[in-house]
Design a protein around this motif. Structure first.
Motif, PDB file in Angstrom:
ATOM      1  N   SER A 118       0.841  -1.188   0.000  1.00  0.00           N
ATOM      2  CA  SER A 118       0.000   0.000   0.000  1.00  0.00           C
ATOM      3  C   SER A 118       0.881   1.244   0.000  1.00  0.00           C
ATOM      4  O   SER A 118       1.908   1.295   0.676  1.00  0.00           O
ATOM      5  N   LEU A 119       0.466   2.225  -0.767  1.00  0.00           N
ATOM      6  CA  LEU A 119       1.251   3.447  -0.856  1.00  0.00           C
ATOM      7  C   LEU A 119       1.174   4.249   0.431  1.00  0.00           C
ATOM      8  O   LEU A 119       2.164   4.775   0.914  1.00  0.00           O
ATOM      9  N   SER A 120      -0.036   4.344   0.990  1.00  0.00           N
ATOM     10  CA  SER A 120      -0.179   5.074   2.250  1.00  0.00           C
ATOM     11  C   SER A 120      -0.198   4.084   3.387  1.00  0.00           C
ATOM     12  O   SER A 120      -0.788   3.018   3.284  1.00  0.00           O
ATOM     13  N   ALA A 121       0.468   4.410   4.469  1.00  0.00           N
ATOM     14  CA  ALA A 121       0.542   3.513   5.615  1.00  0.00           C
ATOM     15  C   ALA A 121      -0.430   3.972   6.695  1.00  0.00           C
ATOM     16  O   ALA A 121      -0.198   4.984   7.344  1.00  0.00           O
ATOM     17  N   PRO A 122      -1.548   3.265   6.864  1.00  0.00           N
ATOM     18  CA  PRO A 122      -2.509   3.648   7.894  1.00  0.00           C
ATOM     19  C   PRO A 122      -1.960   3.325   9.273  1.00  0.00           C
ATOM     20  O   PRO A 122      -1.154   2.404   9.433  1.00  0.00           O
ATOM     21  N   PRO A 123      -2.366   4.071  10.285  1.00  0.00           N
ATOM     22  CA  PRO A 123      -1.864   3.817  11.636  1.00  0.00           C
ATOM     23  C   PRO A 123      -2.330   2.469  12.151  1.00  0.00           C
ATOM     24  O   PRO A 123      -3.458   2.062  11.928  1.00  0.00           O
ATOM     25  N   ARG A 124      -1.449   1.777  12.820  1.00  0.00           N
ATOM     26  CA  ARG A 124      -1.794   0.491  13.418  1.00  0.00           C
ATOM     27  C   ARG A 124      -1.960   0.594  14.924  1.00  0.00           C
ATOM     28  O   ARG A 124      -2.332  -0.368  15.589  1.00  0.00           O
ATOM     29  N   LEU A 125      -1.646   1.757  15.476  1.00  0.00           N
ATOM     30  CA  LEU A 125      -1.717   1.915  16.925  1.00  0.00           C
ATOM     31  C   LEU A 125      -3.059   2.494  17.337  1.00  0.00           C
ATOM     32  O   LEU A 125      -3.568   3.430  16.714  1.00  0.00           O
ATOM     33  N   ARG A 126      -3.588   1.945  18.400  1.00  0.00           N
ATOM     34  CA  ARG A 126      -4.898   2.354  18.857  1.00  0.00           C
ATOM     35  C   ARG A 126      -4.929   3.849  19.184  1.00  0.00           C
ATOM     36  O   ARG A 126      -5.904   4.541  18.937  1.00  0.00           O
ATOM     37  N   SER A 127      -3.808   4.376  19.717  1.00  0.00           N
ATOM     38  CA  SER A 127      -3.767   5.786  20.104  1.00  0.00           C
ATOM     39  C   SER A 127      -3.866   6.703  18.893  1.00  0.00           C
ATOM     40  O   SER A 127      -4.169   7.883  19.023  1.00  0.00           O
ATOM     41  N   GLU A 128      -3.596   6.176  17.712  1.00  0.00           N
ATOM     42  CA  GLU A 128      -3.632   7.012  16.505  1.00  0.00           C
ATOM     43  C   GLU A 128      -4.936   6.860  15.733  1.00  0.00           C
ATOM     44  O   GLU A 128      -5.082   7.419  14.648  1.00  0.00           O
ATOM     45  N   TRP A 129      -5.877   6.110  16.286  1.00  0.00           N
ATOM     46  CA  TRP A 129      -7.167   5.953  15.621  1.00  0.00           C
ATOM     47  C   TRP A 129      -8.093   7.083  16.063  1.00  0.00           C
ATOM     48  O   TRP A 129      -8.787   6.969  17.076  1.00  0.00           O
ATOM     49  N   ASN A 130      -8.085   8.157  15.308  1.00  0.00           N
ATOM     50  CA  ASN A 130      -8.916   9.304  15.644  1.00  0.00           C
ATOM     51  C   ASN A 130     -10.135   9.353  14.738  1.00  0.00           C
ATOM     52  O   ASN A 130      -9.996   9.430  13.513  1.00  0.00           O
ATOM     53  N   PRO A 131     -11.352   9.313  15.320  1.00  0.00           N
ATOM     54  CA  PRO A 131     -12.558   9.259  14.506  1.00  0.00           C
ATOM     55  C   PRO A 131     -12.694  10.459  13.573  1.00  0.00           C
ATOM     56  O   PRO A 131     -12.340  11.583  13.935  1.00  0.00           O
ATOM     57  N   LEU A 132     -13.204  10.205  12.379  1.00  0.00           N
ATOM     58  CA  LEU A 132     -13.547  11.285  11.460  1.00  0.00           C
ATOM     59  C   LEU A 132     -14.777  12.014  12.006  1.00  0.00           C
ATOM     60  O   LEU A 132     -15.643  11.399  12.620  1.00  0.00           O
ATOM     61  N   PRO A 133     -14.870  13.330  11.772  1.00  0.00           N
ATOM     62  CA  PRO A 133     -15.991  14.111  12.324  1.00  0.00           C
ATOM     63  C   PRO A 133     -17.291  13.863  11.560  1.00  0.00           C
ATOM     64  O   PRO A 133     -17.267  13.373  10.424  1.00  0.00           O
ATOM     65  N   ARG A 134     -18.402  14.208  12.186  1.00  0.00           N
ATOM     66  CA  ARG A 134     -19.702  13.949  11.569  1.00  0.00           C
ATOM     67  C   ARG A 134     -19.843  14.657  10.222  1.00  0.00           C
ATOM     68  O   ARG A 134     -20.473  14.139   9.301  1.00  0.00           O
TER      69      ARG A 134
END
Length: 216
Positions: A2-18
């Motif tokens: 994958s070209l972009s590396a998504p975060p694998r750490l729980r602390s970096e999982w920030n919800p997208l806003p409504r």
DNA sequence: TTATAGATTGCCT
DNA sequence: GGCAATCTATAAT
């Protein structure tokens, strides 16, 4: 891979806003690619990168559940954006969507495939696979590739997960943003529908091996 | 009240 | 490639 590396750490999982969801489903479906779907099962977290989606446009889209108007089954679609719409299909499978457009307007995005990021052992167990099978590339690809498999891997069911707020990090189901370059995206007709089969409303990350069906 | 199609999957030939 | 599994929503009677 994958070209972009998504975060694998729980602390970096920030919800997208409504506000992310209060838009045209086509835009949301495209922008969700590369984002991270996070599932909480007690203390366990399962996560996958979103690699394939479909847009359903609401009342004017004959293939959309919302085309029948508001019913006990699909009421979530007519509610506020950013809620999970879960339904049961073919007597065997659940499918996961997220509501889009402002409250009162019924659009949604169907999640069709994930690239597993975290909790792979738990996903395998949920899918009825044994752990050694995770070493097989083919089995790994099949872990959450397809709308039914995705829900089975994350143990998403109705009514439990229906109407869950995916903008809340304390929700059993939420969607987090991603960093890095935007993925390359292809657009094709939707899969498995009889009505409006030619509309190009399926979006996928080009070349990603976890995409279900034709990869283009 | 009965019939049918369905945003799928896995196993069969 | 064909088709059964198995439940629900909706249409038809």
């Amino acid at each position: 891979m994958s070209l972009s590396a998504p975060p694998r750490l729980r602390s970096e999982w920030n919800p997208l806003p409504r506000g992310f969801y209060g838009r045209d489903p086509r835009r949301v479906a495209r922008d969700l690619l590369g984002k991270v779907l996070v599932r909480r099962e007690g203390r366990t977290f399962l996560a996958g990168r979103i690699v394939e989606t479909e847009a359903y446009l609401g009342l004017d889209d004959p293939a959309a559940h919302a085309a029948a108007g508001r019913t006990p089954r699909n009421y979530v679609l007519f509610g506020p954006p950013g809620r999970a719409y879960v339904y049961f299909i073919y007597g065997n499978h659940y499918c996961l969507n997220v509501s889009c457009l402002p409250e009162g307007e019924a659009g949604c995005v169907l999640f069709r495939a994930l690239e597993p990021l975290a909790g792979l052992e738990r996903m395998a167990r949920n899918r009825g696979l044994n752990l050694p099978s995770l070493r097989s590339p083919a089995q790994l690809r099949n872990l959450a590739s397809g709308p039914g498999r995705l829900c089975e891997a994350l143990a998403i069911t109705r009514p439990r997960d229906n109407d869950a707020d995916v903008t809340d990090r304390d929700s059993p189901l939420f969607i987090a943003g991603a960093t890095g370059p935007r993925p390359r995206i292809s657009c094709t007709p939707r899969i498995g529908i009889a009505k409006a089969p030619d509309e190009p409303l399926r979006y996928l990350i080009r070349g990603n091996p976890f995409v279900s069906g034709p990869r283009l």
